[in-house]
Design a protein around this motif. Structure first.
Motif, short mmCIF file in Angstrom:
data_model
loop_
_atom_site.label_atom_id
_atom_site.label_comp_id
_atom_site.label_asym_id
_atom_site.label_seq_id
_atom_site.Cartn_x
_atom_site.Cartn_y
_atom_site.Cartn_z
N ARG A 1 -3.57 20.90 -3.74
CA ARG A 1 -2.65 20.09 -4.80
C ARG A 1 -1.84 20.87 -5.92
O ARG A 1 -0.68 20.91 -6.07
CB ARG A 1 -3.25 18.79 -5.31
N TYR B 1 1.27 13.06 1.82
CA TYR B 1 1.01 14.14 0.82
C TYR B 1 -0.12 15.05 1.20
O TYR B 1 -0.10 16.14 1.46
CB TYR B 1 0.91 13.63 -0.50
N ASP B 2 -1.25 14.38 1.44
CA ASP B 2 -2.61 15.22 1.94
C ASP B 2 -2.30 15.68 3.13
O ASP B 2 -2.98 16.75 3.41
CB ASP B 2 -3.72 14.24 1.80
N ASP C 1 0.95 -1.41 0.01
CA ASP C 1 0.05 -0.21 -0.03
C ASP C 1 0.86 1.34 0.19
O ASP C 1 0.61 2.31 0.74
CB ASP C 1 -0.96 0.02 1.23
N TRP C 2 1.98 1.29 -0.58
CA TRP C 2 2.72 2.53 -0.78
C TRP C 2 2.09 3.63 -0.98
O TRP C 2 2.46 4.57 -0.63
CB TRP C 2 4.24 1.93 -1.40
N ARG C 3 1.35 3.52 -2.42
CA ARG C 3 0.50 4.58 -2.68
C ARG C 3 -0.26 5.23 -2.02
O ARG C 3 -0.38 6.53 -1.89
CB ARG C 3 0.15 4.30 -4.20
N GLY C 4 -0.95 4.51 -1.22
CA GLY C 4 -1.87 4.83 -0.20
C GLY C 4 -1.38 5.52 0.81
O GLY C 4 -1.68 6.81 1.33
N LYS C 5 -0.10 4.87 1.31
CA LYS C 5 0.74 5.82 2.34
C LYS C 5 1.18 7.20 1.90
O LYS C 5 1.11 8.07 2.71
CB LYS C 5 1.82 4.96 2.81
N LEU C 6 1.97 7.30 0.96
CA LEU C 6 2.29 8.31 0.08
C LEU C 6 1.15 9.27 0.04
O LEU C 6 1.43 10.50 0.32
CB LEU C 6 2.89 7.90 -1.03
N ARG C 7 0.09 9.03 -0.60
CA ARG C 7 -1.07 9.99 -0.62
C ARG C 7 -1.49 10.43 0.84
O ARG C 7 -1.67 11.56 0.67
CB ARG C 7 -2.21 9.26 -1.44
N GLU C 8 -1.30 9.59 1.70
CA GLU C 8 -1.92 10.16 3.14
C GLU C 8 -1.01 11.20 3.68
O GLU C 8 -1.30 12.09 4.12
CB GLU C 8 -1.95 9.11 3.96
N GLY D 1 -5.50 18.11 0.94
CA GLY D 1 -6.29 16.97 0.12
C GLY D 1 -6.95 17.36 -0.82
O GLY D 1 -7.45 16.52 -1.75
#
Length: 162
Positions: free
Chosen positions: A28, A17-18, A8-15, A23
């Motif tokens: 953005r 980042y947001d 889930d690296w994309r989800g963690k990165l998005r979290e 968010g």
């Protein structure tokens, strides 16, 4: 190693980042890359056009060689002041062309912004549909320099005589 990344690296990165930048789309867009490019004096001295028409500043930079690419930044009076302070007087005074942010979206260009930039060349990078550039952005640009629209089918060339 490549294989050790979390599923889930994309989800963690998005979290992350947001949480750090915000968010929603507006936040953005405001971390969008802004880039100023301009020729340096050494290169300009080799160009016959600038030798005959443009005096060189003491720093060796043309007074009209800069291009500011605003990406998807939302620009208003406050953001304009921040950019101007960030780039400094010498670099800011070298601007000749501005890429209008976010395809000429009304949400990324406050009325009155063109007047702050002055008599420059403005380029919309728009898809060529009826929505963008927005009429309010086009109205703001009228009378404040030269305006071009680059679409997916028709480009815009800025000739610096190099």
């Amino acid at each position: 190693a490549v294989g050790s990344a979390s599923v889930d690296w994309r989800g963690k990165l998005r979290e992350f980042y947001d949480g750090h930048f915000g968010g929603d789309g507006h936040h953005r867009n405001n971390i969008s890359l802004c880039l100023m490019i301009r020729p340096l004096g050494k290169e300009l001295r080799q160009c016959k056009f600038f030798k005959e028409h443009e005096p060189m500043s003491s720093a060796g930079v043309s007074s009209h060689g800069g291009l500011l690419l605003l990406g998807d930044l939302g620009i208003d009076q406050n953001r304009f002041a921040e950019l101007k302070a960030h780039f400094g007087h010498k670099r800011w005074s070298s601007l000749s062309a501005i890429q209008v942010p976010h395809h000429g979206s009304q949400h990324s260009w406050a009325t009155g912004t063109a007047k702050m930039f002055g008599d420059l060349t403005f380029v919309h990078c728009a898809p060529g549909d009826k929505k963008l550039p927005h009429p309010s952005v086009e109205r703001d640009l009228q009378g404040n320099g030269t305006v071009h629209i680059a679409t997916y089918k028709v480009g815009v060339e800025l000739d610096y005589h190099f």
